[in-house]
Design a protein around this motif. Structure first.
Motif, mmCIF file in Angstrom:
data_model
loop_
_atom_site.group_PDB
_atom_site.id
_atom_site.type_symbol
_atom_site.label_atom_id
_atom_site.label_comp_id
_atom_site.label_asym_id
_atom_site.label_seq_id
_atom_site.Cartn_x
_atom_site.Cartn_y
_atom_site.Cartn_z
ATOM 1 N N VAL A 1 28.931 34.131 49.269
ATOM 2 C CA VAL A 1 29.919 35.215 49.261
ATOM 3 C C VAL A 1 29.291 36.592 49.067
ATOM 4 N N GLY A 2 27.961 36.649 48.943
ATOM 5 C CA GLY A 2 27.275 37.928 48.832
ATOM 6 C C GLY A 2 27.265 38.528 47.436
ATOM 7 N N LEU A 3 27.219 37.670 46.415
ATOM 8 C CA LEU A 3 27.172 38.130 45.026
ATOM 9 C C LEU A 3 26.000 37.483 44.307
ATOM 10 N N THR A 4 25.676 38.002 43.137
ATOM 11 C CA THR A 4 24.613 37.394 42.340
ATOM 12 C C THR A 4 25.178 36.222 41.543
ATOM 13 N N ARG A 5 24.286 35.375 41.074
ATOM 14 C CA ARG A 5 24.683 34.264 40.214
ATOM 15 C C ARG A 5 25.361 34.785 38.955
ATOM 16 N N ASP B 1 38.965 41.282 48.162
ATOM 17 C CA ASP B 1 38.080 40.803 49.227
ATOM 18 C C ASP B 1 37.203 39.653 48.731
ATOM 19 N N VAL B 2 36.586 39.821 47.574
ATOM 20 C CA VAL B 2 35.719 38.787 47.009
ATOM 21 C C VAL B 2 36.531 37.537 46.672
ATOM 22 N N ALA B 3 37.705 37.712 46.103
ATOM 23 C CA ALA B 3 38.552 36.571 45.773
ATOM 24 C C ALA B 3 38.893 35.760 47.025
ATOM 25 N N PHE B 4 39.217 36.450 48.118
ATOM 26 C CA PHE B 4 39.496 35.749 49.380
ATOM 27 C C PHE B 4 38.256 35.035 49.900
ATOM 28 N N ARG B 5 37.076 35.676 49.774
ATOM 29 C CA ARG B 5 35.832 35.040 50.244
ATOM 30 C C ARG B 5 35.529 33.783 49.443
ATOM 31 N N ILE C 1 44.099 31.600 48.057
ATOM 32 C CA ILE C 1 43.657 32.390 46.920
ATOM 33 C C ILE C 1 44.371 31.985 45.628
ATOM 34 N N ASP C 2 45.660 31.630 45.717
ATOM 35 C CA ASP C 2 46.386 31.258 44.498
ATOM 36 C C ASP C 2 46.074 29.843 44.023
ATOM 37 N N GLU C 3 45.301 29.106 44.795
ATOM 38 C CA GLU C 3 44.813 27.806 44.345
ATOM 39 C C GLU C 3 43.514 27.954 43.559
ATOM 40 N N VAL C 4 42.899 29.114 43.663
ATOM 41 C CA VAL C 4 41.632 29.378 42.975
ATOM 42 C C VAL C 4 41.846 30.285 41.771
ATOM 43 N N PHE C 5 42.661 31.323 41.943
ATOM 44 C CA PHE C 5 42.868 32.329 40.891
ATOM 45 C C PHE C 5 44.307 32.300 40.399
ATOM 46 N N HIS C 6 44.469 32.457 39.071
ATOM 47 C CA HIS C 6 45.784 32.430 38.441
ATOM 48 C C HIS C 6 45.929 33.657 37.551
#
Length: 77
Positions: free
Chosen positions: A24-28, A44-48, A57-62
């Motif tokens: 997703v283009g982020l650091t650990r 954008d990051v949440a969707f990625r 997205i709502d299955e990953v973030f609450h």
């Protein structure tokens, strides 16, 4: 905001934070902070992140607004 990232990484053949970050283009470190709820990702990051796991997205973030738990419980009384 809470999330299911750690569980989803486990279910994705023990994907590491570094592997997810790379996808997703982020650091650990940023993935770790998001996972622990110390950092809220951009939309954008949440969707990625959700896309990597094939989830909505709502299955990953609450998200629950502050104080809503108390208000909804008292309004039912």
């Amino acid at each position: 905001m809470t999330n299911e990232i750690r569980l989803l990484r486990f279910l994705a053949q023990d994907m590491t934070q570094a592997e997810l970050g790379q996808r997703v283009g982020l650091t650990r470190q940023t993935i770790a902070a998001i996972e622990q709820g110390r950092y809220s990702p951009t939309l954008d990051v949440a969707f990625r992140i959700a896309h990597v796991f094939g989830k909505k997205i709502d299955e990953v973030f609450h998200w629950t607004p502050s104080g809503m738990e108390k208000n909804s419980a008292s309004s039912r009384s």
